[in-house]
Design a protein around this motif. Structure first.
Motif, PDB file in Angstrom:
ATOM      1  N   LEU A 146       0.822  -1.210   0.000  1.00 33.41           N
ATOM      2  CA  LEU A 146       0.000   0.000   0.000  1.00 33.41           C
ATOM      3  C   LEU A 146       0.859   1.264   0.000  1.00 33.41           C
ATOM      4  CD1 LEU A 146      -2.850  -1.028   2.483  1.00 33.41           C
ATOM      5  CD2 LEU A 146      -3.033  -0.670   0.006  1.00 33.41           C
ATOM      6  N   ILE A 147       1.921   1.245   0.785  1.00 29.17           N
ATOM      7  CA  ILE A 147       2.834   2.392   0.822  1.00 29.17           C
ATOM      8  C   ILE A 147       3.453   2.619  -0.558  1.00 29.17           C
ATOM      9  CG2 ILE A 147       5.050   3.200   1.730  1.00 29.17           C
ATOM     10  CD1 ILE A 147       4.218   1.832   4.409  1.00 29.17           C
ATOM     11  N   GLU A 148       3.887   1.535  -1.191  1.00 31.64           N
ATOM     12  CA  GLU A 148       4.497   1.656  -2.518  1.00 31.64           C
ATOM     13  C   GLU A 148       3.480   2.147  -3.546  1.00 31.64           C
ATOM     14  OE1 GLU A 148       6.424  -2.054  -3.391  1.00 31.64           O
ATOM     15  OE2 GLU A 148       7.848  -1.787  -1.745  1.00 31.64           O
ATOM     16  N   ARG A 149       2.239   1.681  -3.447  1.00 30.46           N
ATOM     17  CA  ARG A 149       1.199   2.131  -4.364  1.00 30.46           C
ATOM     18  C   ARG A 149       0.926   3.623  -4.163  1.00 30.46           C
ATOM     19  NH1 ARG A 149      -3.507  -1.445  -3.751  1.00 30.46           N
ATOM     20  NH2 ARG A 149      -2.205  -2.882  -4.898  1.00 30.46           N
ATOM     21  N   GLN A 150       0.874   4.057  -2.893  1.00 32.73           N
ATOM     22  CA  GLN A 150       0.635   5.463  -2.589  1.00 32.73           C
ATOM     23  C   GLN A 150       1.807   6.326  -3.086  1.00 32.73           C
ATOM     24  OE1 GLN A 150       0.438   6.328   1.603  1.00 32.73           O
ATOM     25  NE2 GLN A 150      -0.769   8.187   1.280  1.00 32.73           N
ATOM     26  N   THR A 151       3.009   5.847  -2.880  1.00 32.03           N
ATOM     27  CA  THR A 151       4.198   6.567  -3.343  1.00 32.03           C
ATOM     28  C   THR A 151       4.205   6.686  -4.865  1.00 32.03           C
ATOM     29  OG1 THR A 151       5.455   5.776  -1.444  1.00 32.03           O
ATOM     30  CG2 THR A 151       6.734   6.589  -3.315  1.00 32.03           C
ATOM     31  N   PHE A 152       3.870   5.596  -5.538  1.00 27.95           N
ATOM     32  CA  PHE A 152       3.828   5.619  -6.993  1.00 27.95           C
ATOM     33  C   PHE A 152       2.751   6.574  -7.484  1.00 27.95           C
ATOM     34  CE2 PHE A 152       2.604   3.785 -11.172  1.00 27.95           C
ATOM     35  CZ  PHE A 152       3.790   4.052 -11.833  1.00 27.95           C
ATOM     36  N   GLY A 153       1.601   6.596  -6.812  1.00 27.70           N
ATOM     37  CA  GLY A 153       0.534   7.527  -7.176  1.00 27.70           C
ATOM     38  C   GLY A 153       0.969   8.971  -7.029  1.00 27.70           C
ATOM     39  N   ALA A 154       1.691   9.268  -5.930  1.00 32.13           N
ATOM     40  CA  ALA A 154       2.199  10.630  -5.718  1.00 32.13           C
ATOM     41  C   ALA A 154       3.212  10.995  -6.796  1.00 32.13           C
ATOM     42  CB  ALA A 154       2.835  10.749  -4.338  1.00 32.13           C
ATOM     43  N   PHE A 155       4.042  10.026  -7.185  1.00 27.33           N
ATOM     44  CA  PHE A 155       5.018  10.270  -8.249  1.00 27.33           C
ATOM     45  C   PHE A 155       4.307  10.547  -9.576  1.00 27.33           C
ATOM     46  CE2 PHE A 155       7.469   8.533 -11.814  1.00 27.33           C
ATOM     47  CZ  PHE A 155       8.551   9.393 -11.775  1.00 27.33           C
ATOM     48  N   GLN A 156       3.282   9.755  -9.885  1.00 27.78           N
ATOM     49  CA  GLN A 156       2.534   9.963 -11.131  1.00 27.78           C
ATOM     50  C   GLN A 156       1.868  11.339 -11.144  1.00 27.78           C
ATOM     51  OE1 GLN A 156       0.061   6.371 -11.030  1.00 27.78           O
ATOM     52  NE2 GLN A 156       0.949   5.809 -13.010  1.00 27.78           N
ATOM     53  N   THR A 157       1.303  11.736 -10.024  1.00 29.56           N
ATOM     54  CA  THR A 157       0.659  13.043  -9.929  1.00 29.56           C
ATOM     55  C   THR A 157       1.685  14.157 -10.132  1.00 29.56           C
ATOM     56  OG1 THR A 157      -1.006  12.154  -8.431  1.00 29.56           O
ATOM     57  CG2 THR A 157      -0.722  14.544  -8.438  1.00 29.56           C
ATOM     58  N   ALA A 158       2.836  14.023  -9.460  1.00 24.50           N
ATOM     59  CA  ALA A 158       3.888  15.032  -9.598  1.00 24.50           C
ATOM     60  C   ALA A 158       4.364  15.103 -11.046  1.00 24.50           C
ATOM     61  CB  ALA A 158       5.054  14.711  -8.666  1.00 24.50           C
ATOM     62  N   LEU A 159       4.533  13.954 -11.673  1.00 24.64           N
ATOM     63  CA  LEU A 159       4.990  13.917 -13.060  1.00 24.64           C
ATOM     64  C   LEU A 159       3.959  14.571 -13.980  1.00 24.64           C
ATOM     65  CD1 LEU A 159       7.292  12.858 -14.862  1.00 24.64           C
ATOM     66  CD2 LEU A 159       6.006  10.738 -15.113  1.00 24.64           C
ATOM     67  N   ALA A 160       2.691  14.336 -13.719  1.00 16.21           N
ATOM     68  CA  ALA A 160       1.627  14.889 -14.562  1.00 16.21           C
ATOM     69  C   ALA A 160       1.533  16.415 -14.465  1.00 16.21           C
ATOM     70  CB  ALA A 160       0.286  14.263 -14.190  1.00 16.21           C
ATOM     71  N   THR A 161       1.996  16.991 -13.352  1.00 18.20           N
ATOM     72  CA  THR A 161       1.909  18.449 -13.194  1.00 18.20           C
ATOM     73  C   THR A 161       3.113  19.176 -13.789  1.00 18.20           C
ATOM     74  OG1 THR A 161       2.910  18.363 -10.987  1.00 18.20           O
ATOM     75  CG2 THR A 161       0.499  18.238 -11.107  1.00 18.20           C
ATOM     76  N   LEU A 162       4.086  18.432 -14.261  1.00 16.61           N
ATOM     77  CA  LEU A 162       5.258  19.048 -14.907  1.00 16.61           C
ATOM     78  C   LEU A 162       4.907  19.481 -16.327  1.00 16.61           C
ATOM     79  CD1 LEU A 162       8.082  16.564 -13.906  1.00 16.61           C
ATOM     80  CD2 LEU A 162       7.987  18.984 -13.300  1.00 16.61           C
ATOM     81  N   PRO A 163       5.648  20.452 -16.859  1.00 13.99           N
ATOM     82  CA  PRO A 163       5.486  20.774 -18.278  1.00 13.99           C
ATOM     83  C   PRO A 163       5.789  19.540 -19.131  1.00 13.99           C
ATOM     84  CG  PRO A 163       6.810  22.436 -17.166  1.00 13.99           C
ATOM     85  CD  PRO A 163       6.614  21.321 -16.193  1.00 13.99           C
ATOM     86  N   LYS A 164       5.139  19.442 -20.255  1.00 18.15           N
ATOM     87  CA  LYS A 164       5.247  18.255 -21.118  1.00 18.15           C
ATOM     88  C   LYS A 164       6.705  17.926 -21.476  1.00 18.15           C
ATOM     89  CE  LYS A 164       3.522  14.970 -23.655  1.00 18.15           C
ATOM     90  NZ  LYS A 164       3.336  13.710 -22.985  1.00 18.15           N
ATOM     91  N   ARG A 165       7.492  18.945 -21.814  1.00 21.88           N
ATOM     92  CA  ARG A 165       8.876  18.691 -22.203  1.00 21.88           C
ATOM     93  C   ARG A 165       9.669  18.119 -21.034  1.00 21.88           C
ATOM     94  NH1 ARG A 165      11.888  23.722 -23.946  1.00 21.88           N
ATOM     95  NH2 ARG A 165      12.478  23.776 -21.751  1.00 21.88           N
TER      96      ARG A 165
END
Length: 151
Positions: free
Chosen positions: A82-101
């Protein structure tokens, strides 16, 4: 069979020898097939004996089933998953908020393992821009994961 002295093990090692020889022949690395087969079979048999001796030295006889059942499995616990899933979700969210490039640079650099020069050439930007985008993306993701950990 002379080395391992067990028909079943000898059969398994012969199969492994065949698989390795076939792979080597297909890649064109074998000049003398008979010698290659002999040496591969011998090496596999000796490796098997070494592993068996190491395993026997580490094994303890007379352990009851309750003791063995108490030994932890080599898989993550539910909490860890669960911790790893939550961490991965936070990483995906952070990645999605970055500029596309910056997203593209991070993925190409860290996932695809491209060099900065190759990324720069692919995206038509300078290596310095790749470096800056990567630095921005890494810092952004690191900060997002730090917030998750409460740091």
């Amino acid at each position: 069979m002379r080395i391992v002295r067990d028909p079943q093990t000898a059969e398994d090692l012969a199969q492994e020898t065949y698989l390795r020889a076939r792979k080597a022949v297909e890649s064109g690395r074998v000049e003398h097939l008979e010698g290659f087969l002999h040496q591969t079979a011998r090496n596999l048999a000796l490796d098997h004996l070494r592993r068996r001796r190491t395993r026997e030295a580490a094994e303890v006889e007379g352990l009851d089933e309750t003791f063995l059942a108490a030994v932890s499995a080599d898989i993550p616990s539910i909490e860890q998953a669960l911790i790893e899933r939550q961490t991965f979700g936070a990483f995906q969210t952070a990645l999605a908020t970055l500029p596309k490039r910056a997203q593209t640079v991070l993925v190409l650099s860290r996932i695809e393992e491209w060099t900065n020069a190759r990324i720069a050439d692919h995206l038509g930007i300078s290596e310095r821009t790749v470096f800056n985008d990567l630095k921005l993306a890494m810092a952004h993701c690191r900060d997002a994961l730090a917030r998750l950990d409460g740091k």
